[in-house]
Motif scaffolding. Structure first.
Motif, short mmCIF file in Angstrom:
data_model
loop_
_atom_site.label_atom_id
_atom_site.label_comp_id
_atom_site.label_asym_id
_atom_site.label_seq_id
_atom_site.Cartn_x
_atom_site.Cartn_y
_atom_site.Cartn_z
N UNK A 47 73.48 51.54 -13.82
CA UNK A 47 74.23 52.33 -12.85
C UNK A 47 74.11 53.81 -13.20
N UNK A 48 74.40 54.69 -12.26
CA UNK A 48 74.34 56.12 -12.59
C UNK A 48 75.25 56.43 -13.78
N UNK A 49 74.83 57.39 -14.57
CA UNK A 49 75.62 57.80 -15.72
C UNK A 49 76.84 58.56 -15.21
N UNK A 50 78.00 58.11 -15.63
CA UNK A 50 79.23 58.76 -15.20
C UNK A 50 79.37 60.10 -15.92
N UNK A 51 79.56 61.15 -15.14
CA UNK A 51 79.71 62.49 -15.73
C UNK A 51 80.98 62.57 -16.56
N UNK A 52 80.88 63.20 -17.71
CA UNK A 52 82.02 63.44 -18.58
C UNK A 52 82.43 64.90 -18.40
N UNK A 53 83.70 65.13 -18.11
CA UNK A 53 84.20 66.49 -17.91
C UNK A 53 83.87 67.37 -19.11
N UNK A 54 83.22 68.50 -18.86
CA UNK A 54 82.88 69.45 -19.92
C UNK A 54 81.59 69.17 -20.65
N UNK A 55 80.94 68.01 -20.39
CA UNK A 55 79.70 67.67 -21.07
C UNK A 55 78.52 68.28 -20.33
N UNK A 56 77.58 68.86 -21.09
CA UNK A 56 76.34 69.37 -20.52
C UNK A 56 75.25 68.35 -20.83
N UNK A 57 74.24 68.28 -19.95
CA UNK A 57 73.18 67.29 -20.09
C UNK A 57 71.83 68.00 -20.22
N UNK A 58 70.98 67.42 -21.10
CA UNK A 58 69.69 68.03 -21.41
C UNK A 58 68.60 66.97 -21.39
N UNK A 75 70.51 72.20 -34.18
CA UNK A 75 71.11 73.51 -33.98
C UNK A 75 71.45 73.78 -32.53
N UNK A 76 70.61 73.32 -31.59
CA UNK A 76 70.91 73.50 -30.17
C UNK A 76 69.99 72.60 -29.34
N UNK A 77 70.13 72.69 -28.03
CA UNK A 77 69.40 71.83 -27.11
C UNK A 77 68.69 72.67 -26.08
N UNK A 78 67.63 72.10 -25.49
CA UNK A 78 66.95 72.80 -24.40
C UNK A 78 66.75 71.85 -23.23
N UNK A 79 66.40 72.39 -22.08
CA UNK A 79 66.14 71.57 -20.90
C UNK A 79 67.40 71.13 -20.19
N UNK A 80 68.41 72.04 -20.05
CA UNK A 80 69.65 71.65 -19.39
C UNK A 80 69.39 71.29 -17.93
N UNK A 81 70.05 70.22 -17.48
CA UNK A 81 69.96 69.78 -16.09
C UNK A 81 71.36 69.81 -15.49
N UNK A 82 71.42 69.90 -14.16
CA UNK A 82 72.72 70.03 -13.49
C UNK A 82 73.47 68.71 -13.39
N UNK A 83 72.75 67.59 -13.45
CA UNK A 83 73.40 66.28 -13.35
C UNK A 83 72.64 65.29 -14.24
#
Length: 178
Positions: A47-58, A75-83
């Protein structure tokens, strides 16, 4: 045991995370069905991944850097996506103050989740990790404690039976910061 705000995770931990993700991925790939694979039923897409409030996805994955002890750490992440996406590798990362929630998905299935904190240099230090099988059951649990005075990380790993959750194997290690 945690004293001063100093780095808390080793390169061995990054390797353990990668190994656990690879094992879970392999288990998922091998659990298709019976017979030679030609007659195996395809599993339903997740099923679609349920968005977690405040979580960013990469989708680009984590980046590593050396800490003051010479260990490689996230240290950090790259490739942020909007959903969140259900294709390929997806990292979910949520930061509240100095505490974080870190999740890894492969093709829409949660394969690991971790919590921990950031040090003064912005490096991630894990305090708890869970690894999941292809059915979403916890198969490994790791807790990490840090003794800054002795510069020792204490790792406790438990391999769990996915059916009833009983501990099948325990591994305790003391790992120096340097």
């Amino acid at each position: 045991m945690r004293t001063a705000r100093q780095p808390r995770l080793s390169a061995g931990d990054a390797l353990l995370t990668a190994a656990l993700v690879a094992v879970v991925f392999a288990l998922g790939a091998c659990s298709g069905g019976e017979g030679d694979g030609a007659s195996a039923k395809k599993s339903a897409p997740p099923p679609p991944i349920e968005r977690v409030e405040g979580m960013k996805y990469y989708v680009g994955g984590p980046e590593m850097a050396s800490d003051r002890y010479g260990r490689t750490r996230l240290s950090h992440f790259n490739g942020e996506v909007s959903a969140p996406t259900t294709r390929g590798l997806l990292i979910g990362f949520k930061l509240e103050g100095e505490e974080f929630d870190y999740r890894t998905y492969i093709n829409g299935r949660l394969v690991s989740s971790s919590t921990g904190f950031l040090d003064d240099d912005g490096m991630l230090w894990f305090t708890e990790r869970f690894t999941y099988d292809s059915a979403g059951k916890v198969i490994a649990r790791q807790t990490l404690e840090y003794d800054d005075a002795a510069e020792i990380m204490i790792s406790r790993v438990e391999h769990l039976d996915p059916v009833d959750g009983t501990v099948m194997k325990k591994i305790d290690q003391k790992i120096p910061y340097r």
